[in-house]
Design an enzyme around this catalytic site. Structure first.
Site, PDB file in Angstrom:
ATOM      1  N   GLY A 199       0.818  -1.205   0.000  1.00 18.92           N
ATOM      2  CA  GLY A 199       0.000   0.000   0.000  1.00 18.92           C
ATOM      3  C   GLY A 199       0.851   1.253   0.000  1.00 18.92           C
ATOM      4  N   SER A 200       0.316   2.305   0.532  1.00 16.12           N
ATOM      5  CA  SER A 200       1.000   3.602   0.537  1.00 16.12           C
ATOM      6  C   SER A 200       2.116   3.634   1.577  1.00 16.12           C
ATOM      7  CB  SER A 200      -0.002   4.720   0.836  1.00 16.12           C
ATOM      8  OG  SER A 200      -0.446   4.632   2.181  1.00 16.12           O
ATOM      9  N   GLY A 257       2.279   2.038   5.271  1.00 15.38           N
ATOM     10  CA  GLY A 257       3.398   1.172   5.620  1.00 15.38           C
ATOM     11  C   GLY A 257       4.128   1.608   6.874  1.00 15.38           C
ATOM     12  N   GLU A 270       5.652  -3.562   1.048  1.00  8.46           N
ATOM     13  CA  GLU A 270       5.748  -3.212  -0.372  1.00  8.46           C
ATOM     14  C   GLU A 270       4.968  -1.918  -0.556  1.00  8.46           C
ATOM     15  OE1 GLU A 270       7.682  -4.639  -2.333  1.00  8.46           O
ATOM     16  OE2 GLU A 270       8.066  -6.590  -1.419  1.00  8.46           O
ATOM     17  N   CYS A 304       2.453   0.071  -8.604  1.00  7.99           N
ATOM     18  CA  CYS A 304       3.597   0.547  -7.823  1.00  7.99           C
ATOM     19  C   CYS A 304       4.839   0.607  -8.694  1.00  7.99           C
ATOM     20  CB  CYS A 304       3.829  -0.335  -6.605  1.00  7.99           C
ATOM     21  SG  CYS A 304       3.974  -2.090  -6.988  1.00  7.99           S
ATOM     22  N   ARG A 329       2.491   5.973   3.769  1.00  9.99           N
ATOM     23  CA  ARG A 329       1.855   6.348   5.045  1.00  9.99           C
ATOM     24  C   ARG A 329       1.313   5.119   5.758  1.00  9.99           C
ATOM     25  NH1 ARG A 329      -3.222   7.158   6.457  1.00  9.99           N
ATOM     26  NH2 ARG A 329      -3.933   6.997   4.284  1.00  9.99           N
TER      27      ARG A 329
END
Length: 510
Positions: free
Chosen positions: A240-241, A245, A262, A296, A243
């Site tokens: 994900g993002s 993570g 990731e 990504c 933030r």
């Protein structure tokens, strides 16, 4: 077509958000699943609440105690059957991915193929969970390492790869002897439900206990935070993002758990004067436009030598004019919608920032309207001239925006390339051996993935996938990524009649 696909995949009008197999429950809030393709509702999820999560966790923990007993090659055979079941449903699953997240049909089916491929990879890996044998410094001793199942593993996936990324983790978890608790994106829950129903059927046919593969769909408070704080989950893999993570890493590390993160990518391609532009242009276009710039690994920055910049931009504009934007289920569509109108607003805010900082839009960036476009999720892909010091260029805007940045020499190109917080995927187009060796060396790309004469997208499952810096440092999928899902144990066996102690210490007990 929608109703046919949903029927073929056994998707009901309302699906429960928690499940371990035949046991399904959903006592949390309702969630409407809206397609970005046309704005229509595909179905509803009755999300899991905290008690539903607990029920799933208990089943996953109990099943682990049995699943770990199965020899790894036997676990591999189950994964083989899972892969074959996915083959049977590839077209329908691919169509559902397209309907739910807006990927074009080829990408939707391609994502299912990635699941099949990682299953095949994991089958072979199940017979290669190797440990090392080492020479002991003590006489008549043997020392070696081995790998054991870890436990229930939490997998948090994002909307842009609603099923493939889960499989990169889950198939390796299964051959490692772990059970899996999957929290999919709330923007793409039906694809997860469909996959799990296929998986559960195979597990049941083999007489295996429920709880090996599990699903929890729900909000952050009731499900997400419970999973992160749960000491019964030794490993959380989250995509994900940045933030998100950061939060996952902080919470899980606080209880000394492990994470595979990731996160964001801001992927650049260096195009040198010696580059074959007939290779570079399609590689750039696919990387920037594929999945509407919502990968990504999407290409976001082109760092091109100033002597060929105009030639490259002209070729890219010509190519972009040929990109048909529309219904992702139609064969001739090359780019579908963004995930929702909010993503479109984010893209337009980024473009306004670029223009306010002196950037120039060379093509695209318009919101499309009329017919299917009235869903408010369709845009034309955009090419912008920018400078490397623009703050917006250092951010990951999850949209089809491509920044063109000129450079004078290779050292400058590499410096520009590395001057962003993210470090996932990178590429260079060149026919000069010295240039690409420099790019691949310790002085070159600082990313987890570095390519030569191919783009930034399209990683193969045989290699470990992941990146550095704010991308999180995690690795999934191929190579030796399986080790992350197991616990390492070093063993020493004394087969002598003596007990030599470390550091020459002697205990005379007679």
């Amino acid at each position: 077509m929608e109703s046919t696909v949903l029927k073929q995949l056994d998707i009901a009008d309302v699906e429960a958000g928690a499940g371990t197999g035949s046991w399904r429950a959903g006592n949390g809030p309702g969630l409407a699943v809206i397609s970005p393709v046309d704005g229509r509702k595909l179905g509803d999820i009755q999300c899991a609440d905290r008690n539903d999560y607990e029920q799933v966790m208990v089943r996953a923990e109990t099943a682990f105690l049995e699943w770990r007993k199965a020899p790894a090659p036997k676990r591999g055979d189950i994964v083989r059957q899972l892969g074959n079941a996915l083959r049977e449903h590839k077209k329908d699953l691919g169509a559902l991915v397209s309907m739910e997240v807006g990927k074009i049909r080829a990408e939707g089916e391609g994502e299912v193929q990635e699941m099949i491929d990682i299953a095949d990879f994991a089958v072979g890996q199940s017979r290669m969970l190797y440990g090392l044998s080492m020479h002991s410094e003590r006489p008549l001793h043997r020392m070696y390492e081995q790998w054991h199942p870890l436990g229930p593993v939490g997998v948090i996936s994002a909307f842009n790869f609603p099923v493939a990324v889960w499989s990169w983790n889950a198939m390796l978890c299964l051959i490692a002897g772990d059970t899996v608790i999957w929290k999919p994106s709330s923007k793409a829950p039906l694809s997860a439900v469909a996959v799990m129903k296929i998986m559960w059927k195979v597990l049941a046919e083999n007489g295996l206990p429920e709880g090996i593969l599990n699903l929890v769909i729900g909000d952050r408070e009731n499900v997400g935070e419970a999973l992160l704080h749960d000491p019964r989950i030794p490993l959380v893999s989250a995509t994900g993002s940045v933030r998100m993570g950061r939060h996952v890493g902080e919470v899980v590390s606080r209880r000394l758990g492990r994470t595979i993160l990731e996160l964001g990518g801001n992927n650049g391609i260096v195009v040198t004067p010696s580059a074959d532009l007939k290779l570079a242009v399609p590689g750039i276009v696919f990387g920037a436009v594929g999945t509407a710039g919502q990968r990504c690994t999407s290409t976001r920055r082109i760092i091109v030598h100033e002597s060929i910049k105009e030639d490259l931009v002209d070729r890219l504009v010509k190519a972009y004019r040929q990109v048909k934007v529309g219904d992702p289920l139609k064969e001739d569509t090359l780019m579908g919608p963004l995930i929702d109108p909010e993503a479109v607003s984010t893209m337009h805010r980024a473009l306004e920032t670029v223009k306010s900082r002196g950037g120039v839009i060379r093509y695209g960036g318009e919101l499309l309207s009329g017919g299917i476009y009235d869903a408010g999720t369709y845009v034309t892909p955009c090419i912008c001239e920018a400078t490397p010091n623009m703050a917006i260029v250092k951010e990951e805007t999850f949209a089809p925006i491509l920044y063109i940045i000129p450079y004078a020499d290779l050292e400058e190109a590499v410096a520009i390339h590395n001057a962003v917080p993210q470090g996932l995927s990178s590429a260079i187009f060149t026919t000069d051996l010295r240039e690409y060796e420099h790019f691949l060396s310790f002085m070159g790309s600082d990313c987890g993935i570095a390519n030569v004469n191919i783009g930034t997208s399209g990683a193969e499952i045989g290699g470990a996938f992941g990146g550095e810096k704010e991308t999180g440092g995690g690795r999934e999928s191929g190579s030796d990524a399986w080790k992350a899902y197991m616990r390492r144990q070093t063993c020493t066996i004394n087969w002598s009649r003596e007990l030599p102690l470390a550091q020459g210490i002697r205990f005379d007990l007679d």
